[in-house]
Structure formats: structure tokens, C-alpha cells
Design a protein around this motif. Structure first.
Motif, short mmCIF file in Angstrom:
data_model
loop_
_atom_site.label_atom_id
_atom_site.label_comp_id
_atom_site.label_asym_id
_atom_site.label_seq_id
_atom_site.Cartn_x
_atom_site.Cartn_y
_atom_site.Cartn_z
N LEU A 12 4.50 63.15 48.20
CA LEU A 12 3.27 63.81 47.58
C LEU A 12 3.62 64.19 46.39
O LEU A 12 4.70 64.70 45.93
CB LEU A 12 2.95 65.13 48.42
N ASP A 13 2.99 63.83 45.21
CA ASP A 13 3.00 64.18 44.05
C ASP A 13 2.42 65.38 43.42
O ASP A 13 1.17 65.29 43.56
CB ASP A 13 2.55 62.75 42.99
N THR A 14 3.17 66.20 42.67
CA THR A 14 2.61 67.33 42.35
C THR A 14 2.78 67.21 40.56
O THR A 14 3.73 66.84 40.09
CB THR A 14 3.27 68.72 42.55
N ARG A 37 -1.33 61.81 46.77
CA ARG A 37 -0.26 61.01 47.67
C ARG A 37 0.25 59.86 46.52
O ARG A 37 -0.61 59.42 45.69
CB ARG A 37 -0.82 60.31 48.89
N GLY A 38 1.55 59.81 46.60
CA GLY A 38 2.12 58.79 45.74
C GLY A 38 3.30 57.78 46.47
O GLY A 38 3.24 57.77 47.75
N GLY A 39 4.19 57.51 45.70
CA GLY A 39 5.22 56.40 46.25
C GLY A 39 4.95 55.06 45.92
O GLY A 39 3.66 54.72 45.97
N ASN A 40 5.80 54.19 45.37
CA ASN A 40 5.75 53.13 44.79
C ASN A 40 4.97 51.98 45.91
O ASN A 40 3.77 51.48 45.24
CB ASN A 40 6.98 52.19 44.62
N CYS A 41 5.36 52.06 47.04
CA CYS A 41 4.54 51.07 48.03
C CYS A 41 3.06 51.51 48.42
O CYS A 41 2.27 50.71 48.33
CB CYS A 41 5.56 50.80 49.22
N PRO A 42 3.02 52.71 48.72
CA PRO A 42 1.70 53.24 48.86
C PRO A 42 0.83 53.12 47.89
O PRO A 42 -0.55 52.91 47.94
CB PRO A 42 1.81 55.15 49.26
N ASN A 43 1.41 53.43 46.60
CA ASN A 43 0.48 53.18 45.46
C ASN A 43 -0.11 51.76 45.43
O ASN A 43 -1.12 51.39 45.08
CB ASN A 43 0.96 53.75 44.04
N THR A 44 0.88 50.73 45.54
CA THR A 44 0.58 49.34 45.34
C THR A 44 -0.50 48.98 46.61
O THR A 44 -1.44 48.30 46.29
CB THR A 44 1.97 48.71 45.59
N SER A 110 8.72 64.83 48.19
CA SER A 110 7.82 65.56 47.28
C SER A 110 8.46 64.95 45.85
O SER A 110 9.49 64.96 45.50
CB SER A 110 7.96 67.06 47.10
N SER A 111 7.27 64.71 45.02
CA SER A 111 7.83 64.39 43.61
C SER A 111 7.02 65.51 42.83
O SER A 111 5.85 65.94 43.03
CB SER A 111 7.28 63.13 43.09
N TYR A 112 7.73 65.80 41.65
CA TYR A 112 7.41 66.89 40.82
C TYR A 112 7.42 65.97 39.53
O TYR A 112 8.24 65.70 39.07
CB TYR A 112 8.04 68.28 40.54
N VAL A 125 10.66 64.08 39.14
CA VAL A 125 12.00 64.43 39.86
C VAL A 125 11.46 64.50 41.33
O VAL A 125 10.46 65.20 41.53
CB VAL A 125 12.32 65.96 39.44
N ASN A 126 12.46 63.89 42.28
CA ASN A 126 11.91 63.89 43.47
C ASN A 126 12.84 64.32 44.53
O ASN A 126 13.87 64.38 44.33
CB ASN A 126 11.15 62.61 43.88
N TYR A 127 12.39 64.61 45.71
CA TYR A 127 13.35 64.97 46.95
C TYR A 127 12.77 64.64 48.09
O TYR A 127 11.41 64.48 48.35
CB TYR A 127 13.15 66.57 46.92
N GLY A 277 3.31 50.58 37.13
CA GLY A 277 4.26 49.38 37.70
C GLY A 277 3.84 49.08 39.07
O GLY A 277 3.82 47.75 39.30
N ASP A 278 3.55 50.15 39.73
CA ASP A 278 2.97 50.04 41.15
C ASP A 278 1.75 48.92 41.22
O ASP A 278 1.59 48.26 41.88
CB ASP A 278 2.87 51.24 41.88
N THR A 279 0.68 49.45 40.11
CA THR A 279 -0.40 48.58 40.04
C THR A 279 -0.13 47.09 39.77
O THR A 279 -0.89 46.24 39.92
CB THR A 279 -1.40 49.46 39.13
C1 FRU Z 1 5.07 56.42 40.74
C2 FRU Z 1 5.90 57.00 42.01
C3 FRU Z 1 4.99 58.41 42.32
C4 FRU Z 1 6.25 58.84 43.13
C5 FRU Z 1 7.61 58.25 42.61
C6 FRU Z 1 8.60 57.84 43.57
O1 FRU Z 1 5.60 54.93 40.59
O2 FRU Z 1 5.72 56.12 43.29
O3 FRU Z 1 3.93 58.13 42.97
O4 FRU Z 1 6.27 60.15 43.17
O5 FRU Z 1 7.19 57.20 41.80
O6 FRU Z 1 9.82 57.52 42.86
#
Ligand code: FRU
Length: 321
Positions: A12-14, A37-44, A110-112, A125-127, A277-279
């Protein structure tokens, strides 16, 4: 049917939008805050889903799957994550049944993120406190995903390359049990041990600019030439506003193809680089899986670069297809 399985973390990106990047130990007022919501694979996957939905009548049928560790299935965090893939009137076409729902864990990773208006940079910065996927868990996923009725179908596995030692063993498992599978990996984080070994096992490798710079390369073509001692048939490297390079290694003609991010030269307004990059990866996987023959190499690369360029001009990932 073709199956595209993305293995990687979900966050979860803040996102705090700030006029400029702050100095250490200073105070700065943000102009906006957003949680998504974030994360490389979920964004892709979010982008791929749009491309695949647009193509529903095409001859190529692709089922996307996410393999990710998520909080308890009953938690608000997981419900929020899963619902982030649906649209107002449609359910997601992504299969989440192979995610690893960690019982008793209620918080998402979480990512900030500090997003600077001045430069367009995004500092993350993530945890992630969720227990990581083990190789045995992955092997069981492969077994449930590839049932005897599904033998003979095609499988493309994409790994984010977060925990390289685990991803490497997962790739070895796939090479033994499903040797026809195609495997791509993302090599993103600078100085992370084990990524070179991981890249060496993949069919397609996506290098990030920050990885390439950390290895001393001055540009994407230098990276693709320097990192070429691989089994891969295709290597790619993105370079922000300079676009991306691709190098097909199997054909004897191994020159790098370069595609600029903004060939028209018209000024573009950078709004949100998070997930660019994910896109790009979404666009490239789409070309490689859905347009194998009917798009040239140049067309595949320029589609992916164009998609990422459109993405940075808007907030989030909606409306890219
Ligand atoms: C963007 C991203 C964010 C996430 C972080 C994880 O590429 O996927 O959505 O918080 O990188 O490293």
C-alpha cells in the motif's frame, strides 16, 4: 490458453507530493497525500489487465495470475488490495487464488513515497513485515496451477527478483518441472546480491536504470552489452526520459534497438513516475505474449515505451489502454 504468472510483493503506497525533495532533518509541507495499492507486479498487472480486457475478442487468450504474500484474507488491507483491481462495473480478470494469505497478519506491506514536483523523482521507503514465500510454497502453487487438464497450455512466469535466492530456486524448479515455460525477471534494486545469478537463468531480463548505474554503466546500451553473458534471448533496460533499449540475443543480429521516450520532442508534463518501469514491463509482456508474430521488435519496444510515457503524464494507472 496462455497463463501469465507474476510473482512479487504487493504494497500500500502512501504518496506525499512535495514541491521539492526535503533536506534531511528539515520540515516540509506536502501539497497532497494519496494512498493507493502498489507493488511492481501488481502495478504491472493493473496495466496488463486493461490491455487484455481491450483485446477480449482476440485469438490469444491470456489468464493473468498474481502470486504475492498478502495479509489475512479477512483483513481490511487484503480486501482493499483485491478490490483495487476491479473496475466499477467489472470484476478483475486476475486470478488471486494463488496468493499466500498470511493468517494473523492484518497489515499490508507499506511504502512511503516522496514525489517531488520539482524533478519528478519518487523516493521510496518501504516496510514488509509479511513472511516471505518459500520455495516449497511456490512448488505447491505450480502444482495447483498446472493441473493435468492444463498440461500443454503455455506458461510465462515473471519474477520481481526481490529475494533473489528464492526466485532462483523457483526458476530451477520450473526448469525441471515445466521446461517449456518462459521466464522473465526484473533486475531493479541496485547492489542487491544474487540478481546477476538470477538474470543468468531467465529468458527475458528487465534491467532498471538504477541497477545499471550502480554497475557503472553510462547508458542502457552499455548495460545490455556489458551484462550479456546470459541464457536470455532478450534483455531490456529502461532509462527514464531517454526511453529504453532492447537487445535480442538469439538472432545473430544482436544490435541494441533504442526507443526514445518522447520521439515527437513536444514538451510533456511529468505528473507521476511511480510505477513507470512496471508499466513498461506490462507493455513489453503484452507485446511478447499477445503479438508474437504480428508486431516487429521495434513495434513491441515502442509500444512499451509509449505506454510508460503516457503513464508518467497521469496520476496512477487508470485509462492507459
Ligand atoms: C513502484 C512500486 C511501488 C511500491 C514500490 C515497491 O515501482 O512498485 O508501487 O511501493 O515500488 O518497491
Amino acid at each position: 490458453m496462455k497463463h501469465l504468472i507474476l510473482v512479487g510483493a504487493c504494497y500500500l503506497d502512501t504518496i506525499l507530493t512535495v514541491p521539492h525533495f526535503p533536506e534531511e532533518d528539515s520540515k516540509l509541507r506536502a501539497t497532497a497525500i494519496q494512498v493507493r495499492r502498489g507493488g511492481n507486479c501488481p502495478n504491472t498487472l493493473e496495466v496488463l489487465q486493461q490491455l487484455l480486457l481491450k483485446d477480449l475478442n482476440s485469438d490469444v487468450k491470456v489468464r493473468p495470475h498474481l502470486v504475492s504474500c498478502l495479509p489475512d484474507i479477512g483483513s481490511a488491507a487484503t480486501q482493499r488490495i483485491l478490490s483495487s483491481f476491479g473496475t466499477d462495473d467489472e470484476e478483475s480478470i486476475v486470478d488471486f487464488s494463488h496468493c499466500l494469505y498470511r493468517q494473523g497478519h492484518n497489515e499490508a506491506a507499506s511504502s512511503y513515497i516522496i514525489r517531488s514536483r520539482e524533478t519528478g523523482s519518487r523516493t521510496i521507503v518501504n516496510y514488509n513485515g509479511l513472511p516471505e514465500m518459500t520455495v516449497n510454497e511456490f512448488a505447491s502453487i505450480v502444482e495447483t496451477l498446472v493441473t493435468p487438464q492444463q498440461q500443454g497450455e503455455e506458461y510465462w512466469w515473471h519474477f520481481e527478483g526481490r529475494i533473489p535466492e528464492t526466485a532462483l530456486q523457483c526458476i530451477h524448479h520450473l526448469r525441471r518441472t515445466l521446461p517449456e515455460s518462459k521466464i522473465s525477471v526484473e533486475v531493479e534494486k541496485p547492489n542487491r546480491d544474487g540478481l546477476v545469478e538470477l538474470a543468468a537463468e531467465a529468458d527475458v531480463v528487465f534491467y532498471s536504470r538504477s541497477w545499471a548505474e550502480s554497475r557503472g554503466y553510462a547508458g542502457p546500451d552499455a548495460c545490455l552489452k556489458g551484462e550479456a553473458a546470459l541464457k536470455a534471448s532478450l534483455v531490456l533496460c529502461t532509462w527514464g526520459e531517454q526511453g529504453a533499449c532492447a537487445r535480442w540475443l538469439s538472432s545473430g543480429d544482436e544490435e541494441c534497438i533504442h526507443c526514445p521516450a518522447n520521439p515527437s520532442g513536444r514538451e510533456i508534463t511529468v505528473v507521476d513516475t511511480i510505477g513507470a518501469g512496471d508499466t513498461f514491463i506490462a507493455g513489453m509482456l503484452y507485446g511478447l505474449i499477445c503479438h508474437i508474430e504480428d508486431w516487429t521488435r521495434e513495434a513491441k519496444l515502442s509500444f512499451a515505451v509509449g505506454l510508460a510515457t503516457r503513464k508518467v503524464q497521469r496520476d496512477g494507472f487508470a485509462g492507459l489502454a
